[in-house]
Design a protein around this motif. Structure first.
Motif, short mmCIF file in Angstrom:
data_model
loop_
_atom_site.label_atom_id
_atom_site.label_comp_id
_atom_site.label_asym_id
_atom_site.label_seq_id
_atom_site.Cartn_x
_atom_site.Cartn_y
_atom_site.Cartn_z
N ALA A 221 -88.00 24.23 96.64
CA ALA A 221 -89.44 24.40 96.89
C ALA A 221 -89.83 25.87 96.83
CB ALA A 221 -89.80 23.80 98.25
N LEU A 222 -88.96 26.75 97.34
CA LEU A 222 -89.22 28.19 97.29
C LEU A 222 -89.25 28.66 95.85
CD1 LEU A 222 -89.61 30.88 98.80
CD2 LEU A 222 -87.11 31.09 98.86
N ALA A 223 -88.34 28.15 95.02
CA ALA A 223 -88.31 28.52 93.61
C ALA A 223 -89.62 28.14 92.92
CB ALA A 223 -87.13 27.86 92.91
N GLU A 224 -90.11 26.95 93.21
CA GLU A 224 -91.36 26.51 92.60
C GLU A 224 -92.54 27.36 93.09
OE1 GLU A 224 -91.56 22.40 93.61
OE2 GLU A 224 -89.93 21.80 92.27
N MET A 225 -92.52 27.70 94.38
CA MET A 225 -93.58 28.56 94.92
C MET A 225 -93.54 29.93 94.25
SD MET A 225 -94.05 30.03 98.81
CE MET A 225 -93.90 28.41 99.55
N LEU A 226 -92.35 30.47 94.07
CA LEU A 226 -92.21 31.81 93.50
C LEU A 226 -92.79 31.87 92.09
CD1 LEU A 226 -89.10 34.03 93.95
CD2 LEU A 226 -90.21 33.90 91.73
N THR A 227 -92.51 30.85 91.27
CA THR A 227 -93.02 30.87 89.89
C THR A 227 -94.54 30.71 89.83
OG1 THR A 227 -92.58 28.49 89.64
CG2 THR A 227 -90.86 30.02 88.92
N ARG A 228 -95.15 30.22 90.90
CA ARG A 228 -96.61 30.14 90.96
C ARG A 228 -97.23 31.48 91.34
NH1 ARG A 228 -98.14 26.77 95.38
NH2 ARG A 228 -100.28 27.20 94.69
N PHE A 229 -96.55 32.22 92.22
CA PHE A 229 -97.14 33.43 92.78
C PHE A 229 -96.67 34.73 92.12
CE2 PHE A 229 -98.10 30.46 96.17
CZ PHE A 229 -99.32 30.90 96.65
N VAL A 230 -95.59 34.69 91.39
CA VAL A 230 -95.03 35.90 90.79
C VAL A 230 -95.02 35.75 89.27
CG1 VAL A 230 -93.03 37.41 90.63
CG2 VAL A 230 -93.62 36.36 92.82
N ALA A 231 -95.82 36.55 88.59
CA ALA A 231 -95.85 36.60 87.13
C ALA A 231 -95.72 35.22 86.50
CB ALA A 231 -94.72 37.52 86.63
N PRO A 232 -96.64 34.31 86.76
CA PRO A 232 -96.49 32.92 86.27
C PRO A 232 -96.34 32.83 84.75
CG PRO A 232 -98.72 33.33 87.09
CD PRO A 232 -97.89 34.49 87.52
N GLU A 233 -96.88 33.80 84.03
CA GLU A 233 -96.79 33.76 82.57
C GLU A 233 -95.42 34.19 82.05
OE1 GLU A 233 -97.15 37.89 83.59
OE2 GLU A 233 -98.16 36.11 84.34
N ALA A 234 -94.57 34.72 82.93
CA ALA A 234 -93.29 35.31 82.49
C ALA A 234 -92.13 34.33 82.56
CB ALA A 234 -92.96 36.54 83.34
N TRP A 235 -92.38 33.07 82.96
CA TRP A 235 -91.31 32.09 83.09
C TRP A 235 -91.30 31.15 81.89
CZ3 TRP A 235 -88.30 33.46 87.05
CH2 TRP A 235 -88.88 34.21 88.08
N GLN A 236 -90.14 30.58 81.61
CA GLN A 236 -90.00 29.73 80.43
C GLN A 236 -91.00 28.58 80.41
OE1 GLN A 236 -85.86 28.53 80.06
NE2 GLN A 236 -85.48 30.15 78.57
N ALA A 237 -91.29 28.01 81.56
CA ALA A 237 -92.22 26.88 81.61
C ALA A 237 -93.59 27.25 81.06
CB ALA A 237 -92.34 26.36 83.04
N ALA A 238 -93.94 28.55 81.12
CA ALA A 238 -95.23 29.02 80.62
C ALA A 238 -95.10 29.75 79.29
CB ALA A 238 -95.89 29.93 81.65
N GLY A 239 -93.91 29.66 78.67
CA GLY A 239 -93.71 30.32 77.39
C GLY A 239 -93.09 31.70 77.49
N GLY A 240 -92.71 32.14 78.71
CA GLY A 240 -92.08 33.43 78.88
C GLY A 240 -90.57 33.36 78.70
N LEU A 241 -89.90 34.48 78.99
CA LEU A 241 -88.46 34.57 78.81
C LEU A 241 -87.69 34.37 80.11
CD1 LEU A 241 -88.30 37.70 76.44
CD2 LEU A 241 -88.21 35.28 75.80
N GLY A 242 -88.37 34.38 81.23
CA GLY A 242 -87.69 34.32 82.52
C GLY A 242 -87.15 32.93 82.85
N ARG A 243 -86.01 32.93 83.54
CA ARG A 243 -85.40 31.67 83.99
C ARG A 243 -85.13 31.76 85.48
NH1 ARG A 243 -80.66 30.34 79.51
NH2 ARG A 243 -82.01 30.26 77.65
N ILE A 244 -85.20 30.63 86.15
CA ILE A 244 -84.91 30.58 87.58
C ILE A 244 -84.12 29.30 87.86
CG2 ILE A 244 -87.14 29.50 88.10
CD1 ILE A 244 -87.07 31.02 90.80
N ALA A 245 -83.04 29.45 88.61
CA ALA A 245 -82.22 28.31 89.01
C ALA A 245 -81.90 28.48 90.49
CB ALA A 245 -80.94 28.25 88.19
#
Length: 466
Positions: A221-245
């Protein structure tokens, strides 16, 4: 040989300089026994006005914050009613920035050539970092942006003293060791230079978050919250290069150095509002619960009197505004250049006992420019477009409001006050939600939206107290 003033149009090879002085238009005739244009190094028991050491509280009192919020409300009201969008098509960002006073002539700077220009001998002894870079920019004609956010991670300010004594040194050989001495790097970006933190590119780091999320489900849940609040455009789900596991007690993140710093700031601020305290080695002030805007409210409310009735370089005017208000005002030359402004930009400003926020607004707003609060005594001038695109994360304790109303009720009241302009939607980046564990409001918005949110919170509190 003093340095020459900046060239206009095209650049040429600058003459050899043997001492660090600024152009005549940047000198303060009231200063004595200090090299013109420079600030003397503070003694061990002094600190530059407007700055707080990492161990001091930087929170402004409620009265100062209320006054500054009223100033911003008046500035917004001065813009008048919104235009009738049915009467004309909306302008693009570039069209908006192209309105207002005329731009100066474009500058052509051969940065590679200017970096090889040589000083016969140059010496700085305890000169502030900001004034050192102003001198280099004046001598070399290279626009130099000092990244204010980078300074916070190093517990460095624009007033941090630097020293250099070199013979037969190029501009590059002068600048690089000086900025490296305070943990920064000088990056050439097109025809400009950015002094900031080193960038490692995409790399992996693991964050232990067992204190924030004791169970695997909470880590996820914290991981999901983080991708909403921190550079949302920078994660793979939004087309960025960042990954989170995630694993049982930690987050494994692949991101750029810049986003990694945003991730760390998010996690540490969350710890602070949950009463856990930061765990990293960085200055604790970065993670304080008070907002950037609240930290600068004292300086923004300070009344300023200045008279630049003749056109004067933007850098000189902002330098004097900083001196009068007890803060440092840095200019995002990289952003201004993209909007057609450069170091030859001339402005006029005549103000008599008006708040610093109003004085800044007076000559910035017609040019499509604005300012953002960074930290106690530290402000950056940038373009309105950059200001609106930069998402910042803040936390607001709201236990007092949750004692009277449920979280959905508080959110409903805030959204009604914020209106469509600032409530995040699918087409508008940002996020606002209540963290039940800390009884705090988490907000990722452009800084103008954060200011509007602080105002809305105060209105909700005022209404609840009646």
């Amino acid at each position: 040989g003093a340095a020459r003033p900046p060239a206009t149009g095209t650049d040429s090879v600058p003459p050899t300089a043997v001492e660090g002085t600024l152009p005549d238009d940047a000198r303060n005739p009231d200063e004595e026994e200090v090299p013109p244009g420079f600030v003397a190094r503070a003694s061990s028991d002094e600190r530059p006005p407007g700055f707080a050491s990492s161990g001091e509280s930087t929170a402004s009192d409620d009265e100062s914050l209320d006054k500054t919020l009223l100033i911003f409300e008046a500035l917004l009201d001065d813009k008048g009613p919104a235009p009738d969008e049915s009467a004309a098509p909306a302008m693009t960002d570039l069209e908006v920035e192209a309105t207002g006073p005329p731009r100066p002539a474009p500058r052509v700077v051969d940065v590679a050539a200017r970096l090889t220009d040589t000083f016969e001998e140059i010496k700085f002894d305890g000169t502030s970092l900001h004034d050192f870079l102003r001198f280099v920019a004046s001598f070399s004609t290279i626009p130099i942006t000092l990244d204010p956010d980078a300074l916070l991670w190093l517990d460095v300010t624009p007033e941090t003293p630097v020293s250099a004594h070199q013979k037969a040194a190029t501009v590059r050989e002068l600048v690089e060791p000086v900025v490296a001495g305070v943990g920064l790097t000088a990056q050439v970006m097109g025809d400009q230079m950015l002094v900031t933190l080193p960038e490692e590119g995409i790399h992996e780091r693991r964050y232990a978050v067992g204190d924030l999320a004791p169970s695997p489900a909470e880590v996820q849940a914290l991981a999901e919250m983080l991708t909403r609040f921190v550079a949302p455009e920078a994660w793979q789900a939004a087309g960025g290069l960042g990954r989170i596991a995630s694993d049982d007690t930690g987050l494994v993140i692949q991101q750029s150095s810049t986003v990694h710093r945003h991730v760390l700031r998010f996690l540490e601020k969350l710890r602070v509002v949950r009463g856990l305290g930061p765990v990293s080695e960085f200055p604790a002030a970065i993670f304080a619960a008070d907002s950037r805007f609240a930290r600068v409210s004292d300086q923004l409310a300070k009344e300023i009197t200045l008279n630049f009735f003749q056109p004067t370089q933007l850098d000189t005017v902002t330098h004097q505004l900083g001196r009068a208000s007890g803060c440092q005002i840095l200019i995002d030359w990289e952003g201004l250049h993209q909007a057609g402004w450069n170091t030859d930009t001339m402005v006029t400003l005549t103000v008599n006992a008006v708040p610093l926020a109003t004085a800044l607004h007076e000559f910035l707003e017609p040019r499509g420019l604005g300012f953002r609060c960074v930290d106690v005594g530290l402000i950056q001038i940038t373009t309105d477009t950059r200001l609106m695109k930069r998402i910042e994360f803040e936390v607001y304790p709201i236990q007092d409001l949750l004692d009277r109303s449920s979280a959905p009720e508080v959110m409903s009241k805030l959204q009604a006050l914020l209106g469509a302009e600032w409530v995040p939607t699918a087409g508008r980046p940002g996020a606002i939600s209540v963290d039940a564990t800390s009884a705090a409001l988490l907000a990722a918005l452009p800084q103008p939206g954060q200011i509007a949110l602080e105002k809305a919170l105060r209105e909700v509190r005022a209404s609840a107290a009646k």
